[in-house]
Scaffold this motif. Structure first.
Motif, PDB file in Angstrom:
ATOM      1  N   ILE A  19       0.858  -1.276  -0.061  1.00 40.04           N
ATOM      2  CA  ILE A  19      -0.114  -0.011  -0.041  1.00 40.04           C
ATOM      3  C   ILE A  19       0.877   1.216  -0.049  1.00 40.04           C
ATOM      4  N   LEU A  20       2.106   1.309   0.495  1.00 40.18           N
ATOM      5  CA  LEU A  20       2.942   2.207   0.602  1.00 40.18           C
ATOM      6  C   LEU A  20       3.532   2.895  -0.705  1.00 40.18           C
ATOM      7  N   LYS A  21       3.464   1.971  -1.568  1.00 37.20           N
ATOM      8  CA  LYS A  21       3.825   2.492  -3.119  1.00 37.20           C
ATOM      9  C   LYS A  21       2.752   3.347  -3.659  1.00 37.20           C
ATOM     10  N   HIS A  22       1.588   3.479  -3.017  1.00 34.08           N
ATOM     11  CA  HIS A  22       0.503   4.337  -3.483  1.00 34.08           C
ATOM     12  C   HIS A  22       0.320   5.586  -2.743  1.00 34.08           C
ATOM     13  N   LEU A  23       1.383   5.848  -1.867  1.00 34.19           N
ATOM     14  CA  LEU A  23       1.219   7.187  -1.190  1.00 34.19           C
ATOM     15  C   LEU A  23       1.132   8.435  -2.218  1.00 34.19           C
ATOM     16  N   PRO A  24       1.865   8.484  -3.221  1.00 35.27           N
ATOM     17  CA  PRO A  24       1.580   9.763  -3.951  1.00 35.27           C
ATOM     18  C   PRO A  24       0.094   9.958  -4.285  1.00 35.27           C
ATOM     19  N   ASP A  25      -0.457   8.868  -4.468  1.00 36.46           N
ATOM     20  CA  ASP A  25      -2.103   8.917  -4.738  1.00 36.46           C
ATOM     21  C   ASP A  25      -2.761   9.145  -3.897  1.00 36.46           C
ATOM     22  N   VAL A 148      -5.405   9.696   7.192  1.00 33.84           N
ATOM     23  CA  VAL A 148      -5.314   8.855   6.592  1.00 33.84           C
ATOM     24  C   VAL A 148      -4.059   7.810   7.573  1.00 33.84           C
ATOM     25  N   VAL A 149      -4.509   6.353   7.777  1.00 30.04           N
ATOM     26  CA  VAL A 149      -3.349   5.381   8.046  1.00 30.04           C
ATOM     27  C   VAL A 149      -3.380   4.393   7.245  1.00 30.04           C
ATOM     28  N   LEU A 150      -1.921   4.241   6.864  1.00 27.07           N
ATOM     29  CA  LEU A 150      -1.728   3.111   5.858  1.00 27.07           C
ATOM     30  C   LEU A 150      -0.772   2.119   6.491  1.00 27.07           C
ATOM     31  N   VAL A 151      -1.135   1.003   6.645  1.00 27.59           N
ATOM     32  CA  VAL A 151      -0.393  -0.207   7.205  1.00 27.59           C
ATOM     33  C   VAL A 151       0.071  -1.219   6.258  1.00 27.59           C
TER      34      VAL A 151
END
Length: 347
Positions: A19-25, A148-151
Motif C-alpha cells: 500500500i505504501l507504493k501508492h502514497l503519492p495517489d 489517513v493511516v496506511l499499514v
C-alpha cells in the motif's frame, strides 16, 4: 461538556501489502501539494524498499528527537509552518507527537506505523512525557481526526520482536482492564455494547497468536487490524469507559521506579494485566495469562522485568496514590498491603 463523546478516527485506514507504493495517489486525493515527512534515523533506513523509488527525497524531511514531549511538539510545529500536511513514519511516541503538531497547525496528517507496538497511529490522544525523563505528564486529547493511516503488513512482520510483543500485551489489556468498566450485564447504551465487543475481539485475537513470522496473510492482516483499528476503536466508542486501569497503573509505577526501562510499554503492561487479575483474585484469568504468555515470550513474573523484592513496596505505594484516579475509580481505597500481596504472588 457532553457526558459522552464518540470519536471517529482515522478518516481512512488501509492494511494491505504494497500500500505504501501508492502514497503519492493518497497525497493527490487529499490535495496535499507541500507536505513534510517526519521520521527518525532508524526508520529512515528501513522504509525505502516499501516506498516508491526516491520518495523520501521528494519532500522536506524532519527528524524526531525521540520522546513525545510538549517541547518537541513545539519545535516540530515551528519547523512545519510552511507545509500543508504531515507524513509521519514511526512508532508510538513519534506518532503521538505528530498528532500534537498537526493539531496545533490544523493540517492533514498521514500516519504510517512502522512497528505494531500500540494503537497510537489512530487515536485522537497523545501520551506526553516530561522533558528529560520518562514520567508521563499528560494524556492529551487532540481536536483533529487523522486523515489517513496506511499499514504495510510485511514491514510490521519483520519489526523487532519486542515491539510485536508490546502490541500484543497492550492490545489484550483492553480486555483485562476495561471489562471492569464495561460489564456484560450493565450496558444500556448501544455504543457501550459495541465497545464491549471490541475488547472481546482484542482478547480473542491476541490469544490466537503464536508465531508472527509464520502467520498466513489473512491472520497477519487480522492481527494488525486488531492491534491498530479495533484497539483504537475501544477508545473511540467507550469514551471514559475506555480508560485504562490497573495494568497501566502498574506500568506507570514501574517506569517511576526504573529510570530507564529496558522493556517496551506493552511488555510492562502485559505483566500489569496479570497484576490486575491477581489483585481481583480472578484465578481463571490469571491461569489463562500464565498459560498464554510463555507461548509468545511475554513476562509472567516480577523477575522477568527485573523487579526486586525491595522494589515491591515503592511500586505498591505508587499504585495506591489517591491521585491515581483511574485506579481508584474501580479499586477505591485500595491498600498498599493488598497490592503488595498481589505482587508477591507474581514472584
Amino acid at each position: 461538556m457532553a457526558e459522552r463523546t464518540i470519536r471517529l478516527s482515522p478518516g481512512e485506514y488501509v492494511n494491505e501489502p504494497g500500500i505504501l507504493k501508492h502514497l503519492p495517489d493518497y497525497l493527490s486525493q487529499h490535495k496535499l501539494s507541500h507536505p513534510v515527512i517526519i521520521t527518525d534515523e532508524t526508520v529512515k533506513k528501513v522504509i525505502p524498499p516499501y516506498l516508491p523509488d526516491g520518495f523520501l527525497d521528494q519532500y522536506p524531511l524532519l527528524l524526531f528527537h525521540g520522546n513525545c514531549t510538549y517541547e518537541e511538539a513545539d519545535r516540530l510545529a515551528d519547523l512545519c509552518q510552511p507545509y500543508d500536511g504531515i507524513i509521519a513514519f514511526g512508532g508510538g511516541q513519534l506518532l503521538d507527537n505528530v498528532k500534537l503538531v498537526a493539531d496545533k497547525l490544523n493540517v492533514k496528517l498521514f500516519n504510517i506505523p512502522t512497528v505494531p507496538s500500540n494503537c497510537a497511529a489512530l487515536t485522537t490522544k497523545s501520551i506526553v512525557y516530561a522533558e528529560g525523563d520518562h514520567e508521563m505528564v499528560a494524556n492529551h486529547r487532540t481536536g483533529i481526526t487523522i486523515s489517513v493511516v496506511l499499514v504495510e503488513p510485511e514491514l510490521l512482520r519483520v519489526a523487532p520482536q519486542h515491539y510485536i510483543l508490546s502490541g500484543i500485551g497492550d492490545t489484550i489489556a483492553k480486555y483485562y482492564e476495561i471489562r471492569r468498566r464495561l460489564p456484560k450485564d450493565n450496558l444500556p447504551l448501544v455504543t457501550q455494547q459495541v465497545a464491549r465487543n471490541f475488547i472481546e475481539v482484542c482478547h480473542r485475537e491476541m490469544l490466537h497468536v503464536k508465531n508472527v513470522a509464520t502467520l498466513p496473510e489473512i491472520e497477519l492482516k487480522n492481527l494488525w487490524d486488531t492491534i491498530f483499528l479495533i484497539a483504537a476503536s475501544v477508545d473511540n466508542f467507550a469514551d471514559d469507559d475506555g480508560r485504562s486501569l490497573a495494568a497501566h497503573t502498574f506500568y506507570k509505577a514501574y517506569v517511576k521506579i526504573k529510570d530507564h526501562p529496558a522493556w517496551t510499554h506493552g511488555e510492562i503492561v502485559a505483566l500489569g494485566n496479570l497484576f490486575q487479575v491477581t489483585l481481583e483474585d480472578n484465578d481463571e484469568l490469571a491461569t489463562e495469562i500464565r498459560q498464554f504468555y510463555p507461548t509468545i515470550g511475554l513476562p509472567v513474573k516480577l523477575a522477568d522485568l527485573d523487579i526486586t523484592e525491595a522494589e515491591i513496596h515503592p511500586i505498591a505505594e505508587y499504585i495506591c496514590l489517591k491521585k491515581n484516579t483511574r485506579m481508584q475509580s474501580v479499586f477505591p481505597d485500595v491498600q498498599v498491603t493488598a497490592v503488595e500481596a498481589a505482587l508477591r504472588r507474581m514472584i
